[in-house]
Design a protein around this motif. Structure first.
Motif, mmCIF file in Angstrom:
data_model
loop_
_atom_site.group_PDB
_atom_site.id
_atom_site.type_symbol
_atom_site.label_atom_id
_atom_site.label_comp_id
_atom_site.label_asym_id
_atom_site.label_seq_id
_atom_site.Cartn_x
_atom_site.Cartn_y
_atom_site.Cartn_z
ATOM 1 N N ALA A 179 0.827 -1.284 0.086
ATOM 2 C CA ALA A 179 0.141 -0.071 -0.031
ATOM 3 C C ALA A 179 0.917 1.171 -0.078
ATOM 4 C CB ALA A 179 -0.790 0.058 1.133
ATOM 5 N N GLN A 180 0.330 2.248 -0.153
ATOM 6 C CA GLN A 180 1.107 3.608 -0.117
ATOM 7 C C GLN A 180 0.391 4.138 1.082
ATOM 8 O OE1 GLN A 180 3.400 5.693 -1.900
ATOM 9 N NE2 GLN A 180 3.153 6.554 0.278
ATOM 10 N N ALA A 181 1.570 3.912 2.232
ATOM 11 C CA ALA A 181 1.327 4.300 3.711
ATOM 12 C C ALA A 181 1.481 5.896 3.978
ATOM 13 C CB ALA A 181 1.973 3.384 4.477
ATOM 14 N N GLY A 182 1.043 6.319 5.229
ATOM 15 C CA GLY A 182 1.328 7.719 5.595
ATOM 16 C C GLY A 182 0.181 8.564 5.349
ATOM 17 N N GLU A 188 1.161 15.644 -0.565
ATOM 18 C CA GLU A 188 2.179 15.945 -1.609
ATOM 19 C C GLU A 188 1.995 14.930 -2.776
ATOM 20 O OE1 GLU A 188 6.238 14.977 -0.080
ATOM 21 O OE2 GLU A 188 5.433 15.669 1.807
ATOM 22 N N ASN A 189 1.563 13.699 -2.790
ATOM 23 C CA ASN A 189 1.516 12.730 -3.702
ATOM 24 C C ASN A 189 0.322 12.042 -4.102
ATOM 25 O OD1 ASN A 189 2.050 11.191 -5.868
ATOM 26 N ND2 ASN A 189 4.023 10.536 -5.069
ATOM 27 N N PRO A 190 -0.848 12.690 -3.972
ATOM 28 C CA PRO A 190 -2.238 12.083 -3.985
ATOM 29 C C PRO A 190 -2.167 10.870 -4.976
ATOM 30 C CG PRO A 190 -2.399 14.375 -4.859
ATOM 31 C CD PRO A 190 -1.120 14.150 -4.364
ATOM 32 N N GLY A 191 -1.639 10.838 -6.017
ATOM 33 C CA GLY A 191 -1.793 9.974 -7.157
ATOM 34 C C GLY A 191 -1.052 8.555 -6.866
ATOM 35 N N SER A 192 -0.117 8.683 -5.832
ATOM 36 C CA SER A 192 0.329 7.321 -5.433
ATOM 37 C C SER A 192 -0.699 6.505 -4.616
ATOM 38 C CB SER A 192 1.662 7.647 -4.659
ATOM 39 O OG SER A 192 1.455 8.134 -3.255
ATOM 40 N N TYR A 193 -1.481 7.058 -3.842
ATOM 41 C CA TYR A 193 -2.513 6.620 -3.059
ATOM 42 C C TYR A 193 -3.522 5.966 -4.076
ATOM 43 C CZ TYR A 193 -0.243 8.707 0.800
ATOM 44 O OH TYR A 193 0.683 8.906 1.824
ATOM 45 N N VAL A 194 -4.044 6.666 -5.010
ATOM 46 C CA VAL A 194 -4.843 5.995 -5.852
ATOM 47 C C VAL A 194 -4.375 5.146 -6.633
ATOM 48 C CG1 VAL A 194 -6.340 6.561 -7.870
ATOM 49 C CG2 VAL A 194 -5.885 8.350 -6.112
ATOM 50 N N HIS A 195 -3.131 5.178 -6.994
ATOM 51 C CA HIS A 195 -2.229 3.967 -7.806
ATOM 52 C C HIS A 195 -2.032 2.760 -7.086
ATOM 53 C CE1 HIS A 195 0.511 2.529 -10.555
ATOM 54 N NE2 HIS A 195 1.357 1.932 -9.389
ATOM 55 N N PHE A 201 -5.275 -2.476 -5.635
ATOM 56 C CA PHE A 201 -6.082 -3.417 -4.988
ATOM 57 C C PHE A 201 -6.955 -4.071 -5.790
ATOM 58 C CE2 PHE A 201 -9.352 -3.779 -1.065
ATOM 59 C CZ PHE A 201 -8.750 -5.088 -0.949
ATOM 60 N N VAL A 202 -7.569 -3.150 -6.735
ATOM 61 C CA VAL A 202 -8.697 -3.757 -7.494
ATOM 62 C C VAL A 202 -8.193 -4.852 -8.587
ATOM 63 C CG1 VAL A 202 -10.220 -3.268 -9.568
ATOM 64 C CG2 VAL A 202 -10.345 -1.766 -7.466
ATOM 65 N N ASN A 203 -6.935 -4.342 -9.028
ATOM 66 C CA ASN A 203 -6.057 -5.163 -9.899
ATOM 67 C C ASN A 203 -6.110 -6.709 -9.306
ATOM 68 O OD1 ASN A 203 -4.845 -5.460 -12.633
ATOM 69 N ND2 ASN A 203 -3.123 -5.879 -11.303
ATOM 70 N N LEU A 204 -5.563 -6.655 -7.993
ATOM 71 C CA LEU A 204 -5.141 -7.926 -7.290
ATOM 72 C C LEU A 204 -6.721 -8.703 -7.264
ATOM 73 C CD1 LEU A 204 -3.220 -9.585 -5.370
ATOM 74 C CD2 LEU A 204 -4.252 -8.401 -3.545
ATOM 75 N N ALA A 248 -6.886 7.753 4.153
ATOM 76 C CA ALA A 248 -7.840 7.300 5.007
ATOM 77 C C ALA A 248 -9.115 7.158 4.014
ATOM 78 C CB ALA A 248 -8.489 8.280 6.001
ATOM 79 N N ALA A 249 -9.270 8.168 3.075
ATOM 80 C CA ALA A 249 -10.412 7.935 1.857
ATOM 81 C C ALA A 249 -9.923 6.648 1.167
ATOM 82 C CB ALA A 249 -10.376 9.218 1.036
ATOM 83 N N THR A 250 -8.772 6.492 0.636
ATOM 84 C CA THR A 250 -8.407 5.358 -0.203
ATOM 85 C C THR A 250 -8.867 4.053 0.418
ATOM 86 O OG1 THR A 250 -6.103 5.186 0.435
ATOM 87 C CG2 THR A 250 -6.882 6.440 -1.767
ATOM 88 N N LYS A 251 -8.194 3.810 2.043
ATOM 89 C CA LYS A 251 -8.351 2.866 2.567
ATOM 90 C C LYS A 251 -10.032 2.195 2.944
ATOM 91 C CE LYS A 251 -4.349 1.139 3.376
ATOM 92 N NZ LYS A 251 -4.039 -0.307 3.185
ATOM 93 N N LYS A 252 -10.823 3.523 3.012
ATOM 94 C CA LYS A 252 -12.223 3.272 3.167
ATOM 95 C C LYS A 252 -12.867 2.808 1.673
ATOM 96 C CE LYS A 252 -16.285 3.617 4.542
ATOM 97 N NZ LYS A 252 -17.049 2.544 5.353
#
Ligand SMILES: O=C(O)[C@H]1O[C@H](OP(=O)(O)OP(=O)(O)OC[C@H]2O[C@@H](n3ccc(=O)[nH]c3=O)[C@H](O)[C@@H]2O)[C@H](O)[C@@H](O)[C@@H]1O
Length: 435
Positions: A179-182, A188-195, A201-204, A248-252
């Motif tokens: 995961a992209q943690a933190g 700073e890098n929102p794209g990395s969380y979505v990625h 996660f969806v790909n997996l 938090a939003a990506t984990k939710k």
């Protein structure tokens, strides 16, 4: 009078004289201006190119996730497949064959090692990205390799790689910790969380749903999903629709995505909401870790406080307790019910808090480190920045206790003592001895 004095300061008021001298001077001036313009255009163009290719932090198109996804990894071939098979081979009766994503990460390393120790087959997967010092990830990889765990280098967004892994090994379980943690880095890098946390996660899940047999999946959610919820202690039944950070939003979102794949494809899914996990081999981006580094360097420590001198506190949870929770979640996971992408019946869908149940103020964390490191700390009390941090977290773990037998046993003082022992040994040159 110099010729420059002929040029009026107000543009448009200059009256051209028809003198040949002036003509040739004007032509020379024009040509030299053109040369200058061409020269500066080239310089400007070069600067743009340099900026584009060398400055990922200021160019959203080239930020980490995209660079990472463009990285190519070497995998495949008979020797590689042999290593994959051997690492995933079950060595105990009724053992599992587990794919651990994020195996070179903090929790991933500890969970992989614990599974291997009890005889399960473990194959790691990690993209070794540079969110924090990759040499720490390499050191964890060495540690795992010594106990027979092979980490495949690759990204969870790589469907071909994932499909290949499932072709080579019929995994019974996936422990998904990549995961992209933190919390704060999400600004700073929102794209990395979505990625990582959404697309990855969806790909997996796409690959897992089509696998035959489908594995049971246990994955890392986060205490941050409670967001602005202020009913304490946090229970799994509480609101999780007010995330305070994109992390938090990506984990939710992950929890909702899990629901969908369980509902449509019969995948058995268990989400674990970790509460500020700490310990040896930890993450350098987390406060307890970089506070230790900075205290040893005699740097001032920024301690956040909420409005009206409100205490900021965390339910810090020691890694060994988390590992027990992860293993218990794997042990109690029921089989997925689908085959070949089709659901055959209802499947298990669970979410658990894994915390310590006793929040500690960040200022106390600093005092404990001060005593353990024997260094007088310069405290720099600061207002809690509006960057995704919440004021406090506190886990109610009664559900995990009832259903997983989860019972945290390590208090912050004891856990930090173990962390400091590891830290000082690891960073005093004895990196390999620090295990
Ligand atoms: O529980 C979780 O789910 C999350 O726990 C941590 O997030 P956080 O609790 O914010 O952990 P730290 O970044 O280590 O911060 C710990 C505490 O120190 C405080 N802090 C942080 C940095 C700082 O300079 N000063 C400071 O007082 C924070 O406000 C927070 O209260 C992890 O970083 C997340 O990946 C994880 O998902």
């Amino acid at each position: 009078m110099s010729h420059l004095d002929d040029i009026p300061s107000t543009p448009g008021k200059f009256k051209m004289e028809k003198s040949p001298f002036i003509h040739s001077r004007m032509r020379w001036h024009w040509q030299s201006s053109l040369a200058k313009l061409t020269f500066w255009s080239i310089v400007f163009f070069c600067l743009i190119l340099i900026f584009f290719f060398r400055s990922p932090s200021s160019n959203p198109l080239l930020q980490d996730p995209y660079r990472r996804s463009l990285r190519t990894y070497n995998w495949g071939g008979p020797a590689w497949e042999k290593r994959v098979r051997s690492s995933a081979r079950v060595r105990s009766r009724n053992g599992f064959s587990v794919l651990v994503t994020g195996a070179a990460g903090f929790v991933g390393t500890h969970v992989s090692s614990a599974l291997k120790k009890r005889g399960d087959g473990v194959l790691g997967l990690d993209n070794f990205n540079d969110y924090y010092d990759p040499s720490l990830k390499r050191a964890r990889q060495e540690l795992l390799e010594r106990s027979g765990v092979f980490i495949v280098e690759g990204d969870i967004n790589d469907s071909a790689l994932l499909m290949k892994l499932f072709e080579v090994v019929a995994f019974t379980h996936v422990m998904h910790l990549a995961a992209q943690a933190g919390v704060r880095y999400a600004m700073e890098n929102p794209g990395s969380y979505v990625h990582s946390n959404i697309a990855g996660f969806v790909n997996l899940l796409e690959v897992c749903k089509s696998a035959n047999p489908q594995p049971a999946i246990v994955w890392a959610s986060s205490s941050s999903v409670y967001g602005l919820n202020n009913k304490v202690p946090f229970s799994e039944k509480d609101r999780t629709d007010q995330p305070a950070s994109l992390y938090a939003a990506t984990k939710k979102a992950g929890e909702e995505i899990a629901h969908t794949y369980n509902h449509i494809y019969g995948l058995s899914l268990t989400g674990l909401r970790f509460f500020t996990v700490y310990g040896p081999w930890g993450r350098p981006d987390m406060a307890y870790f970089f506070f230790t580094r900075d205290i040893l360097k005699r740097k001032p420590i920024p301690i956040f406080e909420a409005a009206n001198h409100g205490t900021v506190a965390r339910d810090f949870t020691y890694i060994d307790d988390i590992v027990k929770g992860c293993l218990a979640a794997l042990d109690t996971a029921e089989k997925s019910t689908g085959t070949g992408g089709k659901k055959k019946g209802p499947a298990q869908l669970r979410v658990y808090n894994l915390g310590n149940t006793s929040p500690v103020p960040v200022s106390t964390l600093v005092s404990i480190l001060e005593r353990l490191l024997k260094v007088k700390v310069k405290r720099n009390i600061m207002k809690l920045p509006r960057n995704g941090d919440v004021q406090f977290t506190h886990a109610n773990v009664s559900l995990a206790q009832r259903e997983l037998g989860y019972k945290p046993t390590t208090d912050l003082q004891t856990g930090l003592k173990k962390f400091v022992k590891w830290y000082t040994s690891f960073y005093s040159g004895g990196k390999k001895a620090a295990g």
